[in-house]
Design an enzyme around this catalytic site. Structure first.
Site, short mmCIF file in Angstrom:
data_model
loop_
_atom_site.label_atom_id
_atom_site.label_comp_id
_atom_site.label_asym_id
_atom_site.label_seq_id
_atom_site.Cartn_x
_atom_site.Cartn_y
_atom_site.Cartn_z
CB SER A 254 -3.45 0.24 9.33
OG SER A 254 -4.28 -0.27 8.31
CE LYS A 255 2.91 0.53 4.13
NZ LYS A 255 3.89 1.37 4.83
N GLY A 256 -1.97 -0.84 3.54
CA GLY A 256 -2.82 -1.30 2.46
C GLY A 256 -2.04 -1.45 1.18
#
Ligand code: GLU
Length: 475
Positions: A105-107
């Site tokens: 995931s990444k934000g």
């Protein structure tokens, strides 16, 4: 900045597709692994300086073949959907490669963190956390953010606290985010972890004569000339450890406002102090200043460490890169086009998904520590010391009784009698991870003639592991 037209996401996908094409995956599985499962975009307002400011944030979930999914949150004006999706995909492959049991995931938040003061940043971060929490995009069991560019311990502490307030009955609340300060449930060695991992990766590389030969390198790490691009958290720690502990010569440092070079080696701590005091490298007396910093990527050296943003080595400058080995401390610093050019030139690349995996590896240790509610080594340390003392005392007794009169050297005795603390255990776990993952990549690289480089080998190992999970899930 890159002038090539391929997006970061396309670049990652091309590298993935190349490796997947060498494997015989079940029909449809390649696409299932490659695609990004979801990307959430949020726009929220925060009242600051007498008016409402609207911020745009993202959290992208690439693969949930394992949960929680994991990856940092970046604060930068360059954040966009393509970038977070590319970075989320890299997190999936990275976790699989180093056997950290997470999906990817990444934000990101579109913000210039330097444009806001601490109180303002805290309010923005808490509000962003609220938005993520409402959609389970921050949660100890489903999605665990961490620091990335523009964020650090401070932001993670705010996020953990904001989450805890929203979920007061969650005993595992601390594990909702990693990279927290020690006082807020963090783990020793997390801040340095990515740079430390780069150092361990290079040490491992230099233990294998056959792979060193591929890069045209001989001898030991000591004395090798290194250029580092970006003296942020990752670049600073990598450069500091390599110069102080491994005696490499940091002959160039590239920063936003230019570069410093010094063939005798740059004092990294002094340079960092200068950057902190003045905001840039200009005026540093320990080397020569060059205004066109990025041109210094092309200076001759043994090892080039891009440790800042993606796509700095692209189709237009790859031909002029003049090193033997690139170790990608940043995510995606070499585009797919550049990758092919560098390979043709015989430059070996230690790929990002391996090279910078130290951060997520130690994040994993922190998450485990939070779930187990006990610091690493707390149960065994004194017991280990007591057993070591028994051996020492027995040896000393035997030596006196038999008249041999051996004396153990003071340094040995002290080291042997000291049980491992959290930092030592973290470093040991990280070192083990970097060594084992390297061996897996090397096995594939050396044994399969179709696998021409270490990046493809890394993808093959990662894809194989992910496909095994899907196969066992019956998908
Ligand atoms: N942002 C780091 C990375 O790109 C760390 C991620 C994590 O610790 O979850 O790997």
């Amino acid at each position: 900045m890159s002038v090539n037209t391929t997006s970061f996401r396309d670049s990652v996908d091309r590298m993935f597709t190349h490796a997947a094409g060498l494997m015989s995956l079940a029909p449809g599985l390649e696409e299932k692994i490659r695609v990004c499962n979801s990307t959430y975009t949020v726009r929220f307002g925060v009242r600051l300086r007498g008016q409402i400011h609207t911020f745009t944030g993202y959290r992208s979930v690439h693969s949930e073949h394992m949960e929680p999914v994991k990856g940092g949150i970046r604060y930068s004006l360059d954040v966009n959907q393509d970038e977070v999706e590319a970075l989320a995909a890299l997190m999936t492959y990275k976790c699989a490669l180093v056997e950290v049991p997470f999906g990817g995931s990444k934000g990101g938040l579109c913000i210039d963190p330097r444009a806001w003061n601490e109180d303002e940043l805290e309010r923005i971060t808490r509000r962003f956390t609220y938005e993520l929490s409402r959609r389970n995009l921050i949660s100890p069991s489903q999605n665990v953010p961490a620091p990335d560019m523009g964020t650090g311990e401070r932001e993670m502490a705010w996020m953990a606290d904001a989450y805890k307030r929203l979920h007061p009955d969650d005993i595992n609340a601390k594990a909702c985010v990693t990279g927290k300060p020690r006082t807020a449930g963090g783990i020793d060695g997390r801040v340095e972890a990515t740079g430390r991992g780069v150092q361990y990766a290079l040490r491992e590389f230099f233990r294998h004569d056959d792979v060193m030969k591929q890069a045209g390198l001989t001898g030991v790490l000591a004395g090798k000339r290194v250029i580092v691009q970006g003296l942020g958290n990752v670049g600073y720690h990598a450069a500091q450890f390599l110069s102080v502990e491994d005696k490499c010569l940091i002959t160039g440092v590239i920063e936003r406002d230019g570069a410093i070079t010094n063939p005798q080696g740059i004092n990294i701590d002094a340079l960092r102090g200068h950057i902190r005091a003045t905001g840039g490298v200009k005026g540093f007396i320990g080397g020569d200043y060059h205004e066109n910093g990025l041109a210094m990527l092309e200076q001759e050296c043994d090892i080039l460490i891009p440790a800042a943003v993606e796509s700095v080595i692209h189709a237009d400058n790859a031909e002029r890169i003049n090193c033997k080995l690139i170790i990608e401390a940043a995510n995606g610093p070499v585009t797919a086009d550049a990758d092919a050019i560098l390979r043709r030139k015989g430059i070996v690349i230690i790929p990002d998904m391996y090279a910078n995996a130290g951060g997520v590896t130690v994040s994993y240790f922190e998450w485990v520590k939070n779930l187990s509610q006990i610091s690493l080594g707390r149960l065994e340390r004194r017991h280990e010391e007591a057993r070591a003392r028994m051996i020492v005392e027995e040896l000393e007794r035997l030596s006196a009784d038999t008249g041999l009169n051996w004396t153990l050297s003071k340094g040995f005795k002290e080291a042997f009698l000291t049980g491992a603390d959290e930092l030592e255990l973290v470093r040991s776990g990280l070192d083990d991870t970097m060594r084992e993952s390297f061996k897996k990549m090397k096995e594939v690289w050396i044994s399969n003639p179709k696998v021409e480089d270490m990046r493809t080998a890394a993808y093959v190992v990662a894809i194989r592991r992910i496909s095994n999970v899907y196969n066992s899930l019956g998908l």
